[in-house]
Write a protein that holds these residues in place. Structure first.
Motif, PDB file in Angstrom:
ATOM      1  N   TYR A  69     112.772  20.809 -21.087  1.00 56.05           N
ATOM      2  CA  TYR A  69     114.178  20.575 -20.752  1.00 56.05           C
ATOM      3  C   TYR A  69     114.297  19.858 -19.415  1.00 56.05           C
ATOM      4  O   TYR A  69     115.206  19.076 -19.203  1.00 56.05           O
ATOM      5  N   ALA A  70     113.352  20.125 -18.510  1.00 47.73           N
ATOM      6  CA  ALA A  70     113.360  19.480 -17.196  1.00 47.73           C
ATOM      7  C   ALA A  70     113.231  17.960 -17.326  1.00 47.73           C
ATOM      8  O   ALA A  70     113.760  17.220 -16.496  1.00 47.73           O
ATOM      9  N   GLU A  71     112.557  17.473 -18.379  1.00 48.79           N
ATOM     10  CA  GLU A  71     112.437  16.030 -18.587  1.00 48.79           C
ATOM     11  C   GLU A  71     113.783  15.407 -18.915  1.00 48.79           C
ATOM     12  O   GLU A  71     114.041  14.250 -18.575  1.00 48.79           O
ATOM     13  N   LEU A  72     114.654  16.160 -19.560  1.00 45.39           N
ATOM     14  CA  LEU A  72     116.011  15.671 -19.819  1.00 45.39           C
ATOM     15  C   LEU A  72     116.825  15.681 -18.529  1.00 45.39           C
ATOM     16  O   LEU A  72     117.605  14.767 -18.268  1.00 45.39           O
ATOM     17  N   LEU A  73     116.634  16.718 -17.732  1.00 41.48           N
ATOM     18  CA  LEU A  73     117.361  16.836 -16.467  1.00 41.48           C
ATOM     19  C   LEU A  73     117.010  15.693 -15.525  1.00 41.48           C
ATOM     20  O   LEU A  73     117.887  15.119 -14.879  1.00 41.48           O
ATOM     21  N   THR A  74     115.731  15.329 -15.458  1.00 48.87           N
ATOM     22  CA  THR A  74     115.281  14.258 -14.564  1.00 48.87           C
ATOM     23  C   THR A  74     115.372  12.880 -15.208  1.00 48.87           C
ATOM     24  O   THR A  74     114.975  11.882 -14.601  1.00 48.87           O
ATOM     25  N   SER A 106     127.194  24.291 -15.477  1.00 49.44           N
ATOM     26  CA  SER A 106     127.139  22.840 -15.427  1.00 49.44           C
ATOM     27  C   SER A 106     126.433  22.283 -16.659  1.00 49.44           C
ATOM     28  O   SER A 106     125.448  22.840 -17.132  1.00 49.44           O
ATOM     29  N   ARG A 107     126.941  21.178 -17.149  1.00 47.48           N
ATOM     30  CA  ARG A 107     126.319  20.536 -18.308  1.00 47.48           C
ATOM     31  C   ARG A 107     124.947  19.989 -17.954  1.00 47.48           C
ATOM     32  O   ARG A 107     124.121  19.767 -18.812  1.00 47.48           O
ATOM     33  N   ILE A 146     121.534  22.381 -20.651  1.00 44.89           N
ATOM     34  CA  ILE A 146     120.766  21.472 -21.511  1.00 44.89           C
ATOM     35  C   ILE A 146     120.128  22.262 -22.650  1.00 44.89           C
ATOM     36  O   ILE A 146     120.176  21.853 -23.808  1.00 44.89           O
ATOM     37  N   ARG A 147     119.558  23.411 -22.341  1.00 44.35           N
ATOM     38  CA  ARG A 147     118.912  24.262 -23.351  1.00 44.35           C
ATOM     39  C   ARG A 147     119.919  24.668 -24.426  1.00 44.35           C
ATOM     40  O   ARG A 147     119.614  24.616 -25.625  1.00 44.35           O
ATOM     41  N   GLU A 148     121.123  25.041 -24.011  1.00 46.31           N
ATOM     42  CA  GLU A 148     122.154  25.449 -24.972  1.00 46.31           C
ATOM     43  C   GLU A 148     122.581  24.297 -25.870  1.00 46.31           C
ATOM     44  O   GLU A 148     122.771  24.473 -27.070  1.00 46.31           O
ATOM     45  N   ARG A 149     122.731  23.103 -25.294  1.00 51.15           N
ATOM     46  CA  ARG A 149     123.140  21.946 -26.103  1.00 51.15           C
ATOM     47  C   ARG A 149     122.067  21.548 -27.106  1.00 51.15           C
ATOM     48  O   ARG A 149     122.367  21.191 -28.235  1.00 51.15           O
ATOM     49  N   ILE A 150     120.795  21.623 -26.702  1.00 50.17           N
ATOM     50  CA  ILE A 150     119.706  21.307 -27.630  1.00 50.17           C
ATOM     51  C   ILE A 150     119.697  22.327 -28.770  1.00 50.17           C
ATOM     52  O   ILE A 150     119.537  21.976 -29.938  1.00 50.17           O
ATOM     53  N   ALA A 151     119.885  23.608 -28.437  1.00 52.33           N
ATOM     54  CA  ALA A 151     119.893  24.665 -29.464  1.00 52.33           C
ATOM     55  C   ALA A 151     121.016  24.433 -30.481  1.00 52.33           C
ATOM     56  O   ALA A 151     120.845  24.704 -31.672  1.00 52.33           O
ATOM     57  N   LEU A 152     122.149  23.909 -30.040  1.00 53.06           N
ATOM     58  CA  LEU A 152     123.266  23.629 -30.946  1.00 53.06           C
ATOM     59  C   LEU A 152     122.917  22.536 -31.961  1.00 53.06           C
ATOM     60  O   LEU A 152     123.474  22.495 -33.049  1.00 53.06           O
ATOM     61  N   LEU A 184     110.812  24.586 -23.488  1.00 48.35           N
ATOM     62  CA  LEU A 184     110.628  23.311 -24.173  1.00 48.35           C
ATOM     63  C   LEU A 184     111.213  23.368 -25.573  1.00 48.35           C
ATOM     64  O   LEU A 184     111.600  24.420 -26.059  1.00 48.35           O
ATOM     65  N   PHE A 185     111.280  22.193 -26.205  1.00 54.51           N
ATOM     66  CA  PHE A 185     111.724  22.107 -27.598  1.00 54.51           C
ATOM     67  C   PHE A 185     110.785  21.156 -28.331  1.00 54.51           C
ATOM     68  O   PHE A 185     110.129  20.317 -27.717  1.00 54.51           O
ATOM     69  N   THR A 186     110.710  21.302 -29.652  1.00 52.78           N
ATOM     70  CA  THR A 186     109.819  20.457 -30.445  1.00 52.78           C
ATOM     71  C   THR A 186     110.627  19.592 -31.403  1.00 52.78           C
ATOM     72  O   THR A 186     111.718  19.967 -31.829  1.00 52.78           O
TER      73      THR A 186
END
Length: 82
Positions: free
Chosen positions: A62-67, A2-3, A9-15, A46-48
């Motif tokens: 990443y959970a902050e993007l999910l929520t 699921s997107r 979400i982690r994969e899309r940020i890494a891209l 997380l990401f910076t």
């Protein structure tokens, strides 16, 4: 996958690592922070981002993007900087 899952979400940020983005973060009690930056690094939970206007680094889970506490927008027409 699921997107809207954490893994998706982690994969899309890494891209988009190195891409210029605009973020909007809810900071409680009707306070919203909106800034532009560059995605620097991605980690398992997380990401910076580097925020040029403040010359500082911030991190988001990443959970902050999910929520939807944090929303990211990839800025169009920009080349990757990193």
């Amino acid at each position: 996958m699921s997107r809207n899952s954490l893994c998706g979400i982690r994969e899309r940020i890494a891209l988009h690592k190195g891409s210029r983005v605009r973020y909007r973060a809810s900071r409680g009690r009707r306070k919203v922070e909106e800034r532009q930056g560059v995605i620097l690094e991605t980690y398992p939970h997380l990401f910076t981002m580097y925020i040029e206007s403040q010359q500082s680094t911030v991190s988001f889970r990443y959970a902050e993007l999910l929520t939807r506490e944090v929303e990211l927008e990839i800025l169009p027409g920009r080349e990757k900087l990193v």
